[in-house]
Design a protein around this motif. Structure first.
Motif, mmCIF file in Angstrom:
data_model
loop_
_atom_site.group_PDB
_atom_site.id
_atom_site.type_symbol
_atom_site.label_atom_id
_atom_site.label_comp_id
_atom_site.label_asym_id
_atom_site.label_seq_id
_atom_site.Cartn_x
_atom_site.Cartn_y
_atom_site.Cartn_z
ATOM 1 N N GLY A 103 8.154 -3.633 8.660
ATOM 2 C CA GLY A 103 7.470 -4.142 7.524
ATOM 3 C C GLY A 103 6.235 -3.431 7.122
ATOM 4 O O GLY A 103 5.627 -2.626 7.993
ATOM 5 N N SER A 104 5.681 -3.714 6.094
ATOM 6 C CA SER A 104 4.645 -2.836 5.495
ATOM 7 C C SER A 104 3.373 -3.330 5.966
ATOM 8 O O SER A 104 2.280 -2.623 5.930
ATOM 9 C CB SER A 104 4.644 -2.469 4.131
ATOM 10 N N LYS A 105 3.187 -4.637 6.280
ATOM 11 C CA LYS A 105 1.784 -4.957 6.686
ATOM 12 C C LYS A 105 1.404 -3.929 8.022
ATOM 13 O O LYS A 105 0.302 -3.536 8.266
ATOM 14 C CB LYS A 105 1.931 -6.491 7.337
ATOM 15 N N TYR A 128 -5.330 -8.395 -1.325
ATOM 16 C CA TYR A 128 -4.547 -8.942 -0.224
ATOM 17 C C TYR A 128 -5.627 -8.532 1.088
ATOM 18 O O TYR A 128 -5.843 -7.336 0.955
ATOM 19 C CB TYR A 128 -3.304 -8.200 0.064
ATOM 20 N N CYS A 168 -2.461 -1.499 -4.992
ATOM 21 C CA CYS A 168 -1.348 -2.397 -4.885
ATOM 22 C C CYS A 168 -1.036 -2.641 -6.196
ATOM 23 O O CYS A 168 -1.715 -3.629 -6.856
ATOM 24 C CB CYS A 168 -2.100 -3.626 -3.921
ATOM 25 N N ASN A 172 -1.249 -8.494 -5.484
ATOM 26 C CA ASN A 172 -1.538 -9.720 -4.847
ATOM 27 C C ASN A 172 -2.905 -9.746 -4.638
ATOM 28 O O ASN A 172 -3.353 -8.755 -3.686
ATOM 29 C CB ASN A 172 -0.623 -9.528 -3.443
ATOM 30 N N ASP A 200 0.756 0.466 -2.028
ATOM 31 C CA ASP A 200 1.412 -0.617 -1.614
ATOM 32 C C ASP A 200 2.155 -1.178 -2.825
ATOM 33 O O ASP A 200 1.486 -1.863 -3.788
ATOM 34 C CB ASP A 200 0.310 -1.546 -1.203
ATOM 35 N N ALA A 202 4.967 -3.486 -2.503
ATOM 36 C CA ALA A 202 5.656 -4.383 -2.031
ATOM 37 C C ALA A 202 6.563 -5.297 -2.993
ATOM 38 O O ALA A 202 7.494 -6.006 -2.869
ATOM 39 C CB ALA A 202 4.808 -5.400 -1.140
ATOM 40 N N TYR A 203 5.956 -5.399 -4.256
ATOM 41 C CA TYR A 203 6.423 -6.149 -5.402
ATOM 42 C C TYR A 203 7.203 -5.542 -6.416
ATOM 43 O O TYR A 203 7.263 -6.016 -7.638
ATOM 44 C CB TYR A 203 5.218 -7.174 -5.961
ATOM 45 N N SER A 231 8.624 -2.877 1.205
ATOM 46 C CA SER A 231 9.126 -3.851 2.191
ATOM 47 C C SER A 231 10.180 -4.507 1.582
ATOM 48 O O SER A 231 10.355 -4.757 0.379
ATOM 49 C CB SER A 231 7.711 -4.942 1.943
ATOM 50 N N SER A 233 10.541 -7.436 2.232
ATOM 51 C CA SER A 233 10.106 -8.992 2.354
ATOM 52 C C SER A 233 10.193 -9.587 1.176
ATOM 53 O O SER A 233 10.656 -10.914 1.074
ATOM 54 C CB SER A 233 8.642 -8.957 2.785
ATOM 55 N N LYS A 234 9.520 -9.159 -0.009
ATOM 56 C CA LYS A 234 9.566 -10.006 -1.041
ATOM 57 C C LYS A 234 10.734 -9.540 -2.038
ATOM 58 O O LYS A 234 10.908 -10.414 -3.113
ATOM 59 C CB LYS A 234 8.144 -9.858 -1.977
ATOM 60 N N ARG A 242 12.409 -8.953 8.803
ATOM 61 C CA ARG A 242 11.630 -7.841 9.041
ATOM 62 C C ARG A 242 12.372 -6.506 9.001
ATOM 63 O O ARG A 242 13.238 -6.097 9.730
ATOM 64 C CB ARG A 242 10.906 -7.722 10.409
HETATM 65 C C1 LIG Z 1 3.840 -9.431 1.252
HETATM 66 C C2 LIG Z 1 3.361 -8.342 1.453
HETATM 67 C C3 LIG Z 1 3.553 -7.014 1.996
HETATM 68 C C4 LIG Z 1 4.490 -7.141 2.914
HETATM 69 O O1 LIG Z 1 4.254 -7.258 4.107
HETATM 70 P P1 LIG Z 1 5.612 -7.221 5.454
HETATM 71 O O2 LIG Z 1 4.739 -6.806 6.533
HETATM 72 O O3 LIG Z 1 6.515 -6.156 4.787
HETATM 73 O O4 LIG Z 1 6.148 -8.607 5.205
HETATM 74 C C5 LIG Z 1 2.544 -5.946 1.902
HETATM 75 N N1 LIG Z 1 1.806 -5.900 0.830
HETATM 76 C C6 LIG Z 1 1.370 -6.912 -0.006
HETATM 77 C C7 LIG Z 1 0.430 -7.006 -0.864
HETATM 78 C C8 LIG Z 1 2.103 -8.217 0.423
HETATM 79 O O5 LIG Z 1 1.832 -9.168 -0.356
#
Ligand SMILES: *Cc1c(COP(=O)(O)O)cnc(C)c1O
Length: 397
Positions: A103-105, A128, A168, A172, A200, A202-203, A231, A233-234, A242
């Motif tokens: 994941g990217s976090k 974020y 980003c 977010n 970033d 992610a979206y 990621s 994730s979203k 993950r």
């Molecule tokens: C949800 C999100 C991520 C993704 O996190 P993961 O660890 O890949 O789940 C990354 N950057 C931002 C801004 C997010 O909101």
């Protein structure tokens, strides 16, 4: 000795405080109908193509002949190749420049391992909390980059030189996207100053406006100054499964103290070899399935569904005169509190009057004061009802 930098982190974590106040409300008002428009997590189930791939991967692991143990730290070839081809079409990104992770976090926190301590880091405000926290832990000097209505929520190019610049988009919490022109200005700034952009995206799959870049590598020169984090994730609902990845172009390099050019991809590869053992095989098969033609159709439909909810919320708030930002190429809306209320004050009044939970903007940085974030990840009907409750509440003020 402990890392004293931890003591500089803000103690109350945003979502913990939101939960604490929501629970207290529920105790005071048992049976009240609470709707959470604050969730930053997806809610739709995994796409069928992803589920099928995961079942198949589990079956493979059930037989000695096809069992999978440790794989390459940077991801299996099938996934790295699928990412390079599918997510960066025509941009010349090679599979060897894609580093798969869970994941990217984690990646965005861990990337600081490859940089010197005590750097100057430009961090969007609001944003974020991850970038701020990890820069504080690493002891970097933070310079906030205000992103508000005055600069289309995409920042003003700084006068001074910064070592690192976090961006980003779609953002977010603001839901803002950056135009090609603005991203070009950021890339030119980084090239002029020898800065590294940590991008970033992610979206990115929420972008529906064809003029908006999905990747920083759509901007000429970005391959010489930017690392991009993505990621599943979203984009595909992988918050619990993950899988994500980091792209570091092979030409991206900085000078070592002895004058040698050092490739950042080499440092990251070495960092991951030392501290990481790879994303699970099942998650990697799931991620590859999300990139298959069928998986892409199915996950796109999920993102579309969140965007329909966002648009519904947006229309109701706009009719109530709240002039929301975001919610078009992003699952988040960023709304000014009425009558200049503080964001936690508005959170409390709204919850008390309507049972609707939002996310106070101040939790995303000093620039978030006087705003609140709504997410479109909740169930459609409940989210629309919550937006109507907010609109009605605002009329009573
Ligand atoms: C949800 C999100 C991520 C993704 O996190 P993961 O660890 O890949 O789940 C990354 N950057 C931002 C801004 C997010 O909101």
């Amino acid at each position: 000795m402990i890392n004293e930098n931890f003591l500089n982190l803000k103690t109350s974590y945003l979502f913990g405080e939101v939960d604490r106040r929501t629970e207290a409300y529920q105790q005071r008002h048992p049976g009240a109908s609470v709707i959470r428009l604050g969730v930053g997590d997806v809610t739709l189930p995994l796409a069928p193509a992803v589920i099928d791939a995961m079942h198949a991967a589990v079956d493979e692991c059930s037989r000695a002949e096809t069992f999978k143990g440790y794989g390459p730290e940077h991801g299996r070839a099938f996934l790295r190749e699928a990412i390079a081809e599918t997510d960066f079409p025509g941009l010349g990104i090679k599979a060897s420049e894609v580093f798969v992770s869970e994941g990217s976090k984690t990646d965005m926190g861990n990337i600081l391992d490859i940089f010197a301590p005590g750097l100057s880091a430009g961090i969007p405000d609001p944003v974020y909390p991850l970038y701020t926290d990890t820069c504080i832990i690493a002891g970097h000097n933070i310079k906030y980059l205000p992103m508000d209505a005055s600069n289309d929520f995409s920042g003003d190019i700084p006068e001074e030189r910064l070592d690192l610049v976090y961006l980003c988009f779609p953002n977010n919490p603001t839901g803002a996207v950056a135009s090609r022109k603005k991203l070009t200005e950021w890339v030119e700034y980084a090239l002029r100053n020898g800065s590294i952009i940590l991008y970033d995206s992610a979206y990115e799959s929420y972008i529906r406006d064809d003029s908006i870049p999905h990747s920083i590598y759509e901007i000429p020169g970005a391959e010489d100054c930017a690392i991009e984090f993505r990621s599943f994730s979203k984009t595909a609902g992988f918050t619990g499964i993950r899988s994500g990845y980091t792209v570091i172009p092979e030409g991206l390099a900085l000078d070592a103290a002895d004058g040698r050019k050092v490739r950042l991809a080499d440092l990251w590869e070495r960092r991951q070899n030392s501290k990481y053992n790879g994303n699970s095989y099942i998650s990697q098969r799931a991620a590859a399935a999300a990139l298959s033609p069928e998986g892409r159709r199915q996950t796109r439909a999920q993102v579309d569904s969140y965007l329909v909810t966002a648009s519904g919320i947006r229309g109701i708030l706009a009719d109530a005169g709240l002039d929301p930002a975001g919610g078009v190429n992003a699952p988040y809306l960023w709304v000014r509190t009425p009558d200049g209320m503080g964001s936690w004050e508005f959170f409390d009044c709204l919850l008390e009057a309507t049972g609707v939970v939002v996310t106070p903007g101040a939790g995303f940085g000093p620039g978030g004061e006087g705003r609140f974030r709504l997410s479109a990840f909740g169930e459609r009907h409940a989210s629309i009802e919550a937006a109507e409750r907010i609109a009605d509440f605002v009329k009573t003020l």
